[in-house]
Design an enzyme around this catalytic site. Structure first.
Site, mmCIF file in Angstrom:
data_model
loop_
_atom_site.group_PDB
_atom_site.id
_atom_site.type_symbol
_atom_site.label_atom_id
_atom_site.label_comp_id
_atom_site.label_asym_id
_atom_site.label_seq_id
_atom_site.Cartn_x
_atom_site.Cartn_y
_atom_site.Cartn_z
ATOM 1 N N SER A 1 55.201 59.430 13.442
ATOM 2 C CA SER A 1 55.388 58.348 14.392
ATOM 3 C C SER A 1 56.664 58.528 15.199
ATOM 4 O O SER A 1 56.953 57.732 16.071
ATOM 5 C CB SER A 1 55.403 57.014 13.657
ATOM 6 O OG SER A 1 56.124 57.114 12.458
ATOM 7 N N HIS B 1 48.812 60.847 16.823
ATOM 8 C CA HIS B 1 49.396 59.664 16.183
ATOM 9 C C HIS B 1 48.470 58.444 16.236
ATOM 10 O O HIS B 1 48.251 57.848 17.290
ATOM 11 C CB HIS B 1 50.739 59.333 16.860
ATOM 12 C CG HIS B 1 51.446 58.174 16.249
ATOM 13 N ND1 HIS B 1 52.183 57.267 16.965
ATOM 14 C CD2 HIS B 1 51.513 57.753 14.951
ATOM 15 C CE1 HIS B 1 52.672 56.359 16.152
ATOM 16 N NE2 HIS B 1 52.278 56.621 14.931
ATOM 17 N N ASN C 1 56.174 53.389 19.370
ATOM 18 C CA ASN C 1 57.298 53.032 18.502
ATOM 19 C C ASN C 1 58.624 52.936 19.241
ATOM 20 O O ASN C 1 59.541 52.254 18.783
ATOM 21 C CB ASN C 1 57.400 54.014 17.340
ATOM 22 C CG ASN C 1 56.335 53.714 16.305
ATOM 23 O OD1 ASN C 1 56.055 52.559 16.024
ATOM 24 N ND2 ASN C 1 55.713 54.751 15.773
#
Ligand code: CAA
Length: 291
Positions: free
Chosen positions: A119, A140, A190
């Site tokens: 991530s 991902h 993220n």
């Protein structure tokens, strides 16, 4: 390149979801973990999640049975190596991921594409230690994998077009949507999500709100399906901290400093749902805030 078989390394929260969607899409899956119990738990969970999908008419019983039959488990890493596409979904620690790729390398088929479900860790750096940086990229998924529509595809500096196009084809076969992200710390999702979660922890740390008021504010005030602290527990507080550290180190900007309270929870081993305690205590019938 045609992909028929997928190797998944790591049978935790992400690995089992990846095996689930790949098998349902018709790929032969080899699911690997060093821990036999983790493999057993993963297969049980995949079965339960697929059964729920059958009971809600999302998939047929026949599709479920065929998908389960496509999943093979092994704790022997070289058995994964001959698949067409490998997705590493182990713990979010660079040394562990490097060790996995190092162990796979001598056994890989020439055509095998290597990917990581990381991530936040640099794809270019992970790729540079392998014999095939041009056949290496980031793949991902979001949690829970069977439900979330997005897959981030991250090209390292050396990733070639055929590798990218092949991975894109796999995402399309899954019926999911790909977002293409450049290889900078934490990519897109993220880079945006984790500072929000970290800020929620600061809001708690500074006493601006408590666990309930913070989560309720974001659910009812911003229409998020989960509050940020509930989501942090769902992702895992160790993973959240690891991603904040990657952002902080990689971008060298103090705005990404992890909240000391997040560090404290991780030090306590209160990592969220997986350890039954985080910002909520999950040991009873209903989750109870821990602050
Ligand atoms: N497998 C299969 N189906 C699942 C599932 C699983 N593991 N988990 C949930 N579902 C299904 C349920 O069966 C249900 O299906 P129906 O719509 O057919 O009824 C549906 O998902 C909704 O589930 P629930 O009714 O149990 O619960 P909910 O409505 O509260 O939704 C949720 C649960 C989908 C998790 C929702 O709360 C949500 O979207 N939360 C936010 C999740 C999120 O932000 N994920 C991204 C995290 S970031 C990340 O993953 C990146 C990273 O690197 C850290």
């Amino acid at each position: 390149m045609t992909v028929n078989s997928i190797g998944v390394v790591g049978a935790g929260q992400m690995g089992n979801g990846i095996a689930h969607v790949m098998a349902l899409a018709g790929y032969d899956v080899v699911l690997n973990d060093i821990n036999e119990d983790a493999l057993k738990r993963a297969v049980d969970l995949i079965e339960r999640n697929m059964d729920r999908q059958v009971s809600r008419d999302k998939i047929t019983q026949d599709a479920r049975d065929q998908a389960m039959a496509r999943i093979v488990t092994t704790n022997d890493l070289p058995q994964v190596a001959k698949t067409d596409l490998i997705i590493e979904a182990a713990t979010e620690e660079e040394t562990i991921k490097q060790k996995i790729f190092d162990s796979l390398l001598p056994h890989l088929a020439d055509h095998t594409i290597l990917t990581s479900n990381t991530s936040s860790i640099s794809i270019t750096r992970l790729a540079s230690r392998t014999d095939r940086p041009e056949k290496f990229m980031g793949f991902h998924f979001m949690n829970p994998v069977p439900v979330m529509q997005l897959v981030e595809l991250i090209r390292g500096i050396a990733t070639d077009k055929e590798t990218y196009d092949t991975c894109l084809g796999v995402v399309e076969k899954l019926g999911k949507t790909a977002a293409s992200a450049e290889d900078f710390p934490a990519f897109i999702v993220n880079r945006i999500l984790m500072p929000m979660i970290n800020e929620a922890v600061y809001t708690l740390y500074e006493g601006v709100g408590n666990v309930n008021s913070i989560d309720q504010s974001m659910k009812l005030g911003a229409n998020h399906p989960m509050g940020p602290l509930e989501l942090a527990d769902f992702i895992g507080l160790d993973t959240c901290l690891a991603i904040m550290n990657v952002l902080h180190d990689g971008l060298a900007d103090t705005k990404y400093r992890p909240c000391p309270l997040l560090t404290k929870y991780v030090e306590a081993g209160w990592l969220g749902r997986k350890t039954q305690r985080g910002f909520y205590d999950y040991r009873g019938e209903t989750p109870v805030p821990t602050r």
